[in-house]
Design an enzyme around this catalytic site. Structure first.
Site, PDB file in Angstrom:
ATOM      1  N   CYS A  26     -48.922  -7.519  22.550  1.00  0.00           N
ATOM      2  CA  CYS A  26     -48.053  -7.689  23.697  1.00  0.00           C
ATOM      3  C   CYS A  26     -48.124  -6.770  24.751  1.00  0.00           C
ATOM      4  CB  CYS A  26     -46.669  -7.753  22.928  1.00  0.00           C
ATOM      5  SG  CYS A  26     -45.391  -8.412  24.194  1.00  0.00           S
ATOM      6  N   CYS A  31     -37.905  -3.601  24.090  1.00  0.00           N
ATOM      7  CA  CYS A  31     -38.600  -2.338  23.337  1.00  0.00           C
ATOM      8  C   CYS A  31     -37.824  -1.133  23.952  1.00  0.00           C
ATOM      9  CB  CYS A  31     -39.842  -2.283  23.687  1.00  0.00           C
ATOM     10  SG  CYS A  31     -40.977  -3.804  23.209  1.00  0.00           S
ATOM     11  N   CYS A  87     -48.020   2.902  24.124  1.00  0.00           N
ATOM     12  CA  CYS A  87     -48.217   1.465  24.364  1.00  0.00           C
ATOM     13  C   CYS A  87     -49.840   1.437  24.625  1.00  0.00           C
ATOM     14  CB  CYS A  87     -47.627   0.924  25.438  1.00  0.00           C
ATOM     15  SG  CYS A  87     -47.878   1.616  26.968  1.00  0.00           S
TER      16      CYS A  87
END
Length: 252
Positions: A127, A212, A237
């Site tokens: 994602c 998140c 990330c």
């Protein structure tokens, strides 16, 4: 109590740190000035967090030829989107907004669901890749250097962040706030009356995508509110994972 009331407590050597930051940004604007009237070659990656609004303020007030861009992932908090609109309206420097490829998002959500990020680290990173890493690659295309709000104090993974990072062959990464404390950041925000994300007043020190990110409790680690369901070692990330980091192999 506001984030300013809670956190604005500068280091004894704050003025020296500020001078160092200003000099670094000014030098970056000189070193990566447009060639022959071409496009800007150095740009700031802004998440619209406290550190990044400080850097954007300095770029604007120093009137530096440095770009600013934001990754609008499609999952940002309403407060973050509102701040983005205000920044675009007030910034002397044009603020570019990069969004994910719509078809990639549609296909991913159709296959894995809207809450795929909670199912596994691999899906969360997938994602992140669609919503952040691919747009980041477009934002940095043709750039010789980019500027971040990374600070050594933010987490163990960032404890050795240099002011100038030349570890990547593609471009230089400049971290002008590397030596700043959280108290330094909020002291400067208060001093200059800089517009900031109101989520910081709700105990969100680190703000990312809404699914998140959560508020933290007193005494929790600075980045405890990011991907809180995952192991501490996985909490990046991919935007700021060094080439030598073991996390890089696990990051899309």
């Amino acid at each position: 109590m506001s984030a300013i009331d809670l956190n604005a407590n500068p280091s004894k050597d704050f003025e020296a740190k500020l001078a160092e930051t200003v000099a670094l940004l000014q030098q970056a604007a000189l070193d990566y000035a447009p060639l022959n009237g071409g496009a800007v070659r150095v740009t700031q990656a802004s998440s619209l967090g406290a550190e990044d609004v400080v850097v954007s303020h300095l770029i604007n007030t120093l009137q530096l030829n440095i770009g600013i861009f934001v990754l609008e992932t499609g999952k940002l908090h309403p407060e973050t989107l509102a701040l983005l609109a205000r920044l675009k309206a007030s910034s002397r420097v044009p603020v570019e907004v990069f969004t994910p490829v719509s078809e990639s998002v549609i296909q991913f959500v159709a296959k894995e669901g809207e809450e795929a990020m909670y199912k596994s680290i691999a899906l969360r990173k997938a994602c992140c890749h669609i919503r952040k890493m691919e747009p980041l690659a477009r934002a940095l295309a043709g750039k010789a250097a980019w500027i971040t709000g990374l600070r050594r104090e933010q987490s163990g993974a960032r404890a050795e962040v240099p002011l100038i990072d030349t570890s990547e062959a593609a471009r230089v990464k400049i971290n002008p706030l590397a030596n700043w404390t959280w108290g330094d950041v909020w002291h400067f925000i208060a001093l200059k009356k800089i517009d900031y994300n109101p989520l910081h007043d709700q105990f969100f020190p680190s703000i990312g995508c809404a699914p998140c990110t959560r508020a933290i409790s007193l005494g929790e680690d600075f980045r405890a509110g990011r991907w809180w369901w995952e192991d501490e070692a996985a909490k990046e990330c991919g935007l700021h994972v060094a080439a030598t980091s073991p996390l890089q192999k696990a990051t899309p």
